[in-house]
Design an enzyme around this catalytic site. Structure first.
Site, PDB file in Angstrom:
ATOM      1  N   HIS A 190      51.609  40.129  47.680  1.00  0.00           N
ATOM      2  CA  HIS A 190      50.160  40.323  48.036  1.00  0.00           C
ATOM      3  C   HIS A 190      49.341  39.494  48.166  1.00  0.00           C
ATOM      4  CE1 HIS A 190      46.675  42.580  49.126  1.00  0.00           C
ATOM      5  NE2 HIS A 190      46.569  42.740  47.137  1.00  0.00           N
ATOM      6  N   CYS A 227      46.450  48.280  48.548  1.00  0.00           N
ATOM      7  CA  CYS A 227      47.526  47.186  48.238  1.00  0.00           C
ATOM      8  C   CYS A 227      48.895  47.015  48.981  1.00  0.00           C
ATOM      9  CB  CYS A 227      46.630  46.163  47.975  1.00  0.00           C
ATOM     10  SG  CYS A 227      45.172  45.573  47.109  1.00  0.00           S
ATOM     11  N   ASN A 277      41.574  38.472  49.533  1.00  0.00           N
ATOM     12  CA  ASN A 277      42.662  39.538  49.642  1.00  0.00           C
ATOM     13  C   ASN A 277      41.962  40.988  50.021  1.00  0.00           C
ATOM     14  OD1 ASN A 277      43.776  41.748  48.706  1.00  0.00           O
ATOM     15  ND2 ASN A 277      43.017  41.973  46.490  1.00  0.00           N
TER      16      ASN A 277
HETATM   17  N1  COA Z   1      31.111  33.730  39.779  1.00  0.00           N
HETATM   18  C1  COA Z   1      30.853  32.927  39.019  1.00  0.00           C
HETATM   19  N2  COA Z   1      30.972  33.612  37.550  1.00  0.00           N
HETATM   20  C2  COA Z   1      31.507  34.738  37.492  1.00  0.00           C
HETATM   21  C3  COA Z   1      32.299  35.466  38.812  1.00  0.00           C
HETATM   22  C4  COA Z   1      31.688  34.500  39.834  1.00  0.00           C
HETATM   23  N3  COA Z   1      32.313  35.726  40.981  1.00  0.00           N
HETATM   24  N4  COA Z   1      32.776  36.687  38.824  1.00  0.00           N
HETATM   25  C5  COA Z   1      33.045  36.926  37.504  1.00  0.00           C
HETATM   26  N5  COA Z   1      32.214  35.670  36.857  1.00  0.00           N
HETATM   27  C6  COA Z   1      31.544  35.852  35.693  1.00  0.00           C
HETATM   28  C7  COA Z   1      32.052  36.893  34.246  1.00  0.00           C
HETATM   29  O1  COA Z   1      30.874  37.765  34.528  1.00  0.00           O
HETATM   30  C8  COA Z   1      31.503  36.779  33.427  1.00  0.00           C
HETATM   31  O2  COA Z   1      30.886  36.227  32.698  1.00  0.00           O
HETATM   32  P1  COA Z   1      30.732  36.732  30.888  1.00  0.00           P
HETATM   33  O3  COA Z   1      31.331  35.946  30.154  1.00  0.00           O
HETATM   34  O4  COA Z   1      29.190  35.452  30.979  1.00  0.00           O
HETATM   35  O5  COA Z   1      30.222  37.727  30.813  1.00  0.00           O
HETATM   36  C9  COA Z   1      33.241  35.758  33.274  1.00  0.00           C
HETATM   37  O6  COA Z   1      32.724  34.734  35.129  1.00  0.00           O
HETATM   38  C10 COA Z   1      34.730  35.615  33.202  1.00  0.00           C
HETATM   39  O7  COA Z   1      34.966  36.987  33.963  1.00  0.00           O
HETATM   40  P2  COA Z   1      36.360  38.064  33.681  1.00  0.00           P
HETATM   41  O8  COA Z   1      36.203  38.676  34.246  1.00  0.00           O
HETATM   42  O9  COA Z   1      36.935  38.009  32.208  1.00  0.00           O
HETATM   43  O10 COA Z   1      37.412  36.567  34.547  1.00  0.00           O
HETATM   44  P3  COA Z   1      38.813  37.024  34.769  1.00  0.00           P
HETATM   45  O11 COA Z   1      38.999  35.164  34.421  1.00  0.00           O
HETATM   46  O12 COA Z   1      39.067  37.655  34.288  1.00  0.00           O
HETATM   47  O13 COA Z   1      38.819  36.712  36.078  1.00  0.00           O
HETATM   48  C11 COA Z   1      39.132  37.981  38.410  1.00  0.00           C
HETATM   49  C12 COA Z   1      37.933  37.610  36.941  1.00  0.00           C
HETATM   50  C13 COA Z   1      37.983  39.092  38.826  1.00  0.00           C
HETATM   51  C14 COA Z   1      38.815  36.563  39.321  1.00  0.00           C
HETATM   52  C15 COA Z   1      40.826  38.985  37.342  1.00  0.00           C
HETATM   53  O14 COA Z   1      40.294  39.386  36.546  1.00  0.00           O
HETATM   54  C16 COA Z   1      40.538  39.308  38.861  1.00  0.00           C
HETATM   55  O15 COA Z   1      41.519  38.390  39.450  1.00  0.00           O
HETATM   56  N6  COA Z   1      41.468  40.454  38.159  1.00  0.00           N
HETATM   57  C17 COA Z   1      42.872  40.519  39.365  1.00  0.00           C
HETATM   58  C18 COA Z   1      41.682  41.314  40.318  1.00  0.00           C
HETATM   59  C19 COA Z   1      42.532  41.853  41.556  1.00  0.00           C
HETATM   60  O16 COA Z   1      43.390  41.293  42.439  1.00  0.00           O
HETATM   61  N7  COA Z   1      42.601  43.172  42.192  1.00  0.00           N
HETATM   62  C20 COA Z   1      43.312  43.633  43.120  1.00  0.00           C
HETATM   63  C21 COA Z   1      44.509  43.772  43.298  1.00  0.00           C
HETATM   64  S1  COA Z   1      45.092  44.532  44.005  1.00  0.00           S
END
Ligand code: COA
Length: 326
Positions: A253, A112, A283
């Site tokens: 980004h 990214c 993204n």
């Molecule tokens: N819909 C519904 N539930 C979802 C889901 C979706 N699309 N994706 C994940 N979940 C669930 C998970 O399974 C988890 O459930 P559980 O508690 O029963 O296991 C719950 O939501 C929480 O998951 P978690 O990973 O803790 O959520 P989060 O608040 O960290 O959000 C992201 C997840 C991916 C949105 C977040 O971590 C993020 O944005 N990270 C950075 C990713 C990124 O930008 N990457 C590129 C960088 S360049």
């Protein structure tokens, strides 16, 4: 030697995939995606659309704005994690599509942060006189490498391309600085395990074990993203003797609304100086900043003489910043 951005362009697929449509495909909700990421919809490539076709279209538009003919381009730098093929470079395919027959062309892999890396390499070519006119492109077709059965990742990404023409000449729209950073200790928090030399194609392994798709430790990536983007932004300001109040527009980004807001807060940049189009495109990895820059340019919110801070973070980890005086 002064380095200027003389043209911007972008290209996005026509097909829109909304959160409501994703609700039909996987176990998710519009409410979850919106509150956790800020994304409402993303663009998805159709058959016959690839990283090279988006890149060439974005490049063509940037050249048109700059009033530069394809044959005048000395160098094409294309950043992508979703090349048309492992080789040749997608940049060479774009050279052919554009008819930029006098250019050298190569790809950059910095996930990214790739567009910032591309700007940084281009800047050195221009300041040393090794090139006069360069096309820098970020282009991605992430829909082809995300696992559409994995709700943790597939809701986040989209396709598209953005491009700029950089020229060594006097005038406005100057690129003041670029800074790039890498932290390889965390390479395995965000990557595509299959298809390379470590896990070559095999039906039983890379396909059945779903190694050909993006894998990510979302929470860990989140924390590093905020800290690293702040570090890169501060480096750009310090190098130019500026403070946060000098920033006219922050273009981060576009990965996640919460990452963007946390970064802007740490930098003391309010929403009136923050560019966001994440809700419409998701993204798009290395394409996100040049798409945003092109949109801001067309919306005429880039004020003459204003300082625009670009900052990116992605897999590697690779991150960086660029400061432009418009
Ligand atoms: N819909 C519904 N539930 C979802 C889901 C979706 N699309 N994706 C994940 N979940 C669930 C998970 O399974 C988890 O459930 P559980 O508690 O029963 O296991 C719950 O939501 C929480 O998951 P978690 O990973 O803790 O959520 P989060 O608040 O960290 O959000 C992201 C997840 C991916 C949105 C977040 O971590 C993020 O944005 N990270 C950075 C990713 C990124 O930008 N990457 C590129 C960088 S360049």
């Amino acid at each position: 030697m002064n380095v200027r951005i003389t043209g911007t362009g972008s290209s996005l697929p026509g097909k829109i995939l909304t959160n409501a449509e994703l609700e039909q495909l996987i176990d998710t909700t519009d409410e979850w995606i919106t509150t956790r990421t800020g994304i409402k919809e993303r663009r998805i490539a159709a058959d016959g659309e690839y990283t090279s076709t988006f890149a060439a279209e974005a490049g063509r538009r940037a050249l048109e704005m700059a009033g530069v003919q394809p044959e005048e381009i000395d160098l094409i730098i294309l950043s992508t994690v979703t090349p048309d093929f492992p080789f040749p470079s997608t940049a060479c395919i774009v050279q052919d599509l554009l008819g930029a027959k006098n250019a050298t062309a190569f790809d950059i892999s910095a996930a990214c942060a790739g567009f910032i890396y591309g700007l940084s390499v281009a800047e050195k070519y221009l300041r040393t006189g090794a090139a006069k006119k360069i096309l820098v492109i970020g282009s991605e077709t992430l829909s082809r490498i995300v696992d559409w059965k994995d709700r943790n990742t597939c809701v986040l990404f989209g396709d598209g391309a953005g491009a700029v023409v950089l020229e060594a000449s006097e005038g406005d729209h100057s690129l003041l600085s670029t800074h790039t950073f890498s932290n390889g200790s965390y390479w395995n928090l965000l990557y595509q395990p299959g298809s390379g030399s470590r896990n070559p194609a095999s039906a039983s392994r890379t396909i059945d074990e779903r190694l050909i798709y993006v894998t990510m430790e979302g929470n860990e990536v989140f924390k590093h993203a905020v800290r690293s983007m702040e570090e890169a932004a501060v480096k750009a300001l310090d190098a130019n003797g500026l403070s946060q109040s000098d920033i006219s527009l922050l273009i981060p980004h576009q990965a996640n609304r919460r990452i963007i807001d946390a970064t802007a807060k740490r930098l003391g940049v309010g929403s009136d100086r923050l560019f966001i189009n994440l809700h419409r495109y998701g993204n798009t990895s290395s394409a996100s900043i040049p798409i945003a820059l092109d949109e801001a340019n067309h919306q005429e919110i880039l004020k003459h003489g204003g300082k625009i801070l670009l900052v990116a973070f992605g897999g590697g980890f690779a991150y960086g910043s660029a400061l432009v005086e418009w």
